[in-house]
Write a protein that holds these residues in place. Structure first.
Motif, PDB file in Angstrom:
ATOM      1  N   HIS A 254       0.827  -1.201   0.000  1.00 46.93           N
ATOM      2  CA  HIS A 254       0.000   0.000   0.000  1.00 46.93           C
ATOM      3  C   HIS A 254       0.865   1.257   0.000  1.00 46.93           C
ATOM      4  O   HIS A 254       0.578   2.228  -0.694  1.00 46.93           O
ATOM      5  CB  HIS A 254      -0.921  -0.004   1.226  1.00 46.93           C
TER       6      HIS A 254
ATOM      7  N   GLY B 194       0.219   4.887  -2.393  1.00 46.27           N
ATOM      8  CA  GLY B 194      -0.043   3.984  -3.513  1.00 46.27           C
ATOM      9  C   GLY B 194       0.244   4.618  -4.856  1.00 46.27           C
ATOM     10  O   GLY B 194      -0.539   4.493  -5.804  1.00 46.27           O
TER      11      GLY B 194
ATOM     12  N   LEU C 243      -5.970  -2.643  -3.138  1.00 49.96           N
ATOM     13  CA  LEU C 243      -4.786  -2.544  -2.283  1.00 49.96           C
ATOM     14  C   LEU C 243      -5.093  -3.335  -1.014  1.00 49.96           C
ATOM     15  O   LEU C 243      -5.612  -2.799  -0.036  1.00 49.96           O
ATOM     16  CB  LEU C 243      -4.466  -1.079  -1.983  1.00 49.96           C
TER      17      LEU C 243
ATOM     18  N   SER D  54      -0.073   0.396   5.470  1.00 49.36           N
ATOM     19  CA  SER D  54       0.647   1.666   5.342  1.00 49.36           C
ATOM     20  C   SER D  54       1.570   1.908   6.534  1.00 49.36           C
ATOM     21  O   SER D  54       2.573   2.595   6.420  1.00 49.36           O
ATOM     22  CB  SER D  54      -0.350   2.825   5.200  1.00 49.36           C
TER      23      SER D  54
END
Length: 327
Positions: free
Chosen positions: A104, A108, A178, A185
């Motif tokens: 991610h 992205g 994702l 993240s």
């Protein structure tokens, strides 16, 4: 060699994307609220009426404009890093696909460039396929920002939206998810390749329900475009991040890149990103898949993404001693 003018255009293109990603929704929300108390109040009212009437559009395929996807600005955005798209197998347009994209990262960038724009010629490399990058459903409740996302072919990652895209008569639909989402993240640290995948089975269940082939996608370099402050599990900072994620759907990451006038800022580092699209994994059509089937194809997918990573890592600048970590 790039000219100084070209370098400046690329920087502006990337910076505009970053600012749009971070602040566009909030900015137009405040503008609409402010206009309500001015002589231009009718503009806010008209847009809010439009928003009410158009509320379901994002979950019904959105409203993409190919001319937006083909804007010259995306080519400058691509060239800044630069970003590449690598095709490893044919994806015939006689079926639908679920492209599971990793990692991610913070924004992205690789997935957006390759699937929400035509700067790397996705439709040319995969003729007959129609990509739909998906994002948090909450983003489509933000005024004006929702229009911007939909114009690029981005749709919510909600079940209703995904089912709509994959259940129509038109084949060749390529839904890009994702998979790691906001949780992944938090692992977007340079040099690390940590995927939030072990317990993520929703994308496999989706593929089975619609008989859509699973396709592994990996963007090498995605975690290198920003430096992120990483907090260990159990720390109060990490606990706060995870609590915030559960509350609003995304994790507040502390990250930084280049600065226009300072040593640090919001401009990503110009690190090459290579998005590799792997071989499709055929999936049977099971409207009500059993847990055993989901487990089986989830295992096959994890093996496929790991194999693809090992095959391409060295050509993409990753150490041969680096391996994927699944959490």
């Amino acid at each position: 060699m790039k000219t100084l003018k070209k370098q400046r255009i690329e920087i502006v293109s990337v910076y505009l994307h970053v600012l749009s990603f971070l602040f566009m929704g909030l900015f137009f929300s405040l503008v609409l609220f402010f206009l309500l108390f001015t002589s231009f109040w009718f503009l806010s009212v008209l847009y809010l009426v439009w928003l009410y009437l158009d509320w379901d559009t994002p979950e019904r395929g959105g409203r993409r404009f190919e001319w937006v996807r083909k804007l010259k600005v995306w080519e400058h955005f691509r060239d800044y890093y630069p970003i590449k798209l690598v095709k490893t197998a044919e994806l015939p347009p006689d079926r639908n696909y679920v492209l599971a994209s990793h990692p991610h990262g913070i924004m992205g960038a690789g997935a957006f460039c390759n699937f929400a724009t035509e700067s790397n010629g996705f439709s040319r490399q995969f003729p007959g396929l129609r990509p739909f990058l998906t994002g948090l459903a909450g983003l489509f409740r933000l005024p004006v920002y929702r229009e911007y996302l939909m114009s690029c072919g981005v749709c919510p990652v909600s079940r209703r939206s995904l089912d709509f895209l994959l259940s129509g008569r038109q084949l060749g639909q390529a839904v890009v998810i994702l998979v790691g989402g906001a949780a992944e993240s938090l692992h977007g640290v340079p040099g690390k390749h940590c995927l939030t995948l072990r317990k993520r089975q929703g994308f496999v269940r989706l593929a089975l329900r619609h008989g859509a082939s699973l396709v592994p996608v990996y963007s090498f370099g995605e975690n290198e475009i920003f430096t992120q402050a990483s907090f260990g599990r159990g720390s109060w900072q990490r606990t706060l991040q995870e609590a915030f994620k559960k509350l609003v759907g995304f994790a507040p990451c502390i990250f930084w890149g280049c600065g226009l006038f300072l040593p640090w800022g919001l401009l990503p580092f110009p690190v090459p990103i290579t998005t590799v699209v792997g071989h499709p994994i055929p999936v049977p059509h099971r409207p009500n898949p059993s847990q055993e089937e989901v487990d089986r194809y989830h295992k096959l997918y994890m093996e496929a993404i790991e194999q693809m990573f090992e095959e391409h890592k060295e050509s993409c600048g990753v150490s041969p001693f680096t391996h994927l970590i699944f959490v």
